[in-house]
Design an enzyme around this catalytic site. Structure first.
Site, PDB file in Angstrom:
ATOM      1  N   GLY A 136       0.801  -1.227   0.000  1.00 38.54           N
ATOM      2  CA  GLY A 136       0.000   0.000   0.000  1.00 38.54           C
ATOM      3  C   GLY A 136       0.827   1.267   0.000  1.00 38.54           C
ATOM      4  N   LYS A 207       3.133  -9.876  -4.426  1.00 42.20           N
ATOM      5  CA  LYS A 207       3.954  -8.783  -3.885  1.00 42.20           C
ATOM      6  C   LYS A 207       5.355  -9.285  -3.554  1.00 42.20           C
ATOM      7  CE  LYS A 207      -0.134  -6.460  -2.034  1.00 42.20           C
ATOM      8  NZ  LYS A 207      -1.100  -6.464  -0.939  1.00 42.20           N
TER       9      LYS A 207
END
Ligand code: NAP
Ligand code: HSE
Length: 440
Positions: A136, A207
């Site tokens: 994020g 990720k």
């Protein structure tokens, strides 16, 4: 002041609509900081009639993101639709073919074809920025790609999925059900369009694959990751972990070993007094261990509109500040063509401590047999406890919980298979790996 940077945004959901709102609210500050205005000249989503809480009336609308990438009057194509294939893939390729800069938050796309896209961007002298794709709002891409240049990284690990951390935290602290917590994470805009990507660990794997490439200079190898999600973690596991001084987190871990790079995503017990154990809710944390710096730990908001839009905005601002013809930072840290082949370390040789929870029939000799199976496989135990509580006390079953000292995955699997071959198990054994942070 220089000419405006013209951007087109494809995807106006949680992240896209936050970005449009922030670009509107901060237009003057951004123009001052970047030395030029940033103007949204085109947008695309599926449903033009949907109210997105932002005024789009002065912006050219495209029903097709690919058409927007091919023909809009833009300098930067911002992809915020998601998905490894289809419109996201086609539109990003179309934009890069035109030499447009691209900003994306799409880890699924990068995990599948990031190297190919990096080659396209580098060939065209375009920027491909993706800070929002991992953790994020935490600037971990910039840290690995730029700030840690010259360091040799030995391990990268962390909490990289806000949805899972939110679920585990609320289950532990409020005793809520898995399903109720997931529903709330979806309502808050944290979860992926298909939330199985979150809870089964695929999103963390995407990720992790990107971080592995940045940390170790290898090609992206998202299909070479050992993967376990959190869907079979019960309140019982969380409580047993707490009793033993641990908390359960879904971690992504990549480390350099003598035989290759180990990449794994699984529920993990972390010592209660470590910093990472205290990271709650949608917050993410990424630790990087390297030789010059030592251990770096970054903690911050890992999902949601504002957190993600903040990272996207940083990427757009970097483009606004960049000068044509200037040297570009390679998309993946190293020039894409020079990334080394990925060599996978076998999971069987993984070394570490383990938590094992067994539900067994309440019979004489079971406890001793479990301890013997461990010893037979050279596994040394930190603790072994036996409990019978609540309804188990009446049902004739009890729980045995073991915590091992460092051993290998192979030994644990052999010991658990041996236990399974006995006749006393009353449920599937639960095995959770233990990870110990170095400095924090
Ligand atoms: P979202 O709320 O589901 O929004 C997706 C948007 O893309 C919607 O506006 C949708 O249009 C549009 N869209 C989907 N398919 C399209 C297509 N074929 N053509 C044109 N538009 C299309 O998703 P999000 O949460 O904003 O996530 C966007 C991206 O950011 C994903 O890659 C996600 O993994 C990533 N990300 C999200 C977060 C987060 O916290 N949400 C954090 C980091 C990264 P309609 O609105 O018309 O349906
Ligand atoms: N679904 C993702 C998460 C969004 O929960 O972390 C942020 O990448």
């Amino acid at each position: 002041m220089a000419d405006a940077l013209k951007i087109g945004i494809a995807g106006l959901g949680t992240v896209g609509s936050s970005l449009v709102r922030i670009l509107g609210e901060r237009a003057n500050e951004l123009a001052r900081t970047c030395g030029r205005p940033i103007t949204i000249t085109a947008v695309s989503a599926r449903d033009k009639s949907r109210d997105r809480g932002v005024d789009l009336s002065a912006i050219q609308w495209f029903d097709s993101a690919v058409d927007m990438a091919n023909s809009a009057d833009i300098d930067v194509f911002v992809e915020l639709m998601g998905g490894a294939e289809g419109a996201a893939d086609q539109s990003v390729r179309a934009a890069l073919s035109r030499g447009l800069h691209v900003v994306t938050a799409n880890k699924a796309l990068l995990a599948r074809c990031g190297v190919e896209l990096a080659v396209m961007a580098e060939d065209k002298g375009a920027l491909l920025n993706y800070e929002a794709a991992v953790a994020g709002g935490i600037p971990v891409i910039k840290a690995l790609r730029e700030s840690l240049t010259g360091n040799t990284v030995s391990r990268v690990y962390g909490i990289m999925n806000g949805t899972c951390n939110y679920i585990l935290t609320r289950m532990e602290k409020e005793g809520l059900s898995f399903e109720a917590c997931l529903k709330e994470a979806q309502r808050l805009g944290y979860a992926e369009a298909d939330p199985t990507f979150d809870i089964e660990g695929n999103d963390t794997a995407h990720k992790l694959a990107i971080l592995t490439t940045l940390a170790f200079g290898t090609q992206i190898a998202a299909d070479e990751i050992y993967l376990e999600g959190i869907s079979n973690i019960s309140i019982e596991d969380i409580q047993a972990a707490a009793d033993l001084g641990y908390r359960i987190k879904l971690l992504g871990v990549a480390l350099r070993t003598d035989t290759g790079i180990e990449q794994r995503v699984h529920p993990t017990m972390v010592p209660h007094d470590s910093v990472i154990a205290q990271v709650d809710g949608v917050t993410n944390a990424v630790a990087i261990e390297s030789d010059i710096l030592g251990e770096l730990l970054m903690v911050g908001p890992g999902a949601g509109g504002n957190a993600t839009a903040s990272a996207v905005l940083g990427d757009i601002a970097d483009i606004a500040k960049s000068r044509p013809g200037a040297q570009r930072v390679p998309v993946l840290g190293n020039p894409a063509a020079s990334l080394a082949p990925y060599t996978r370390a076998q999971m069987q040789s993984h070394e570490g401590g383990y938590f094992i929870r067994l539900t067994v029939l309440d019979r004489a000799g079971v406890f001793a047999d479990v301890a013997t199976r461990m010893a037979d496989n050279g596994i040394s135990l930190e603790s072994i406890v036996q409990r019978a509580k609540g309804s188990e006390a009446d049902s004739g079953s009890k729980t045995i919980i073991l915590v091992t000292h460092a051993t290998t995955e192979q030994s644990i699997r052999k010991a658990v298979d041996a236990i399974k071959s006995g006749t006393y198990l009353a449920g599937e054994p639960q095995v959770i790996r233990i990870e110990r942070p170095k400095a924090f």
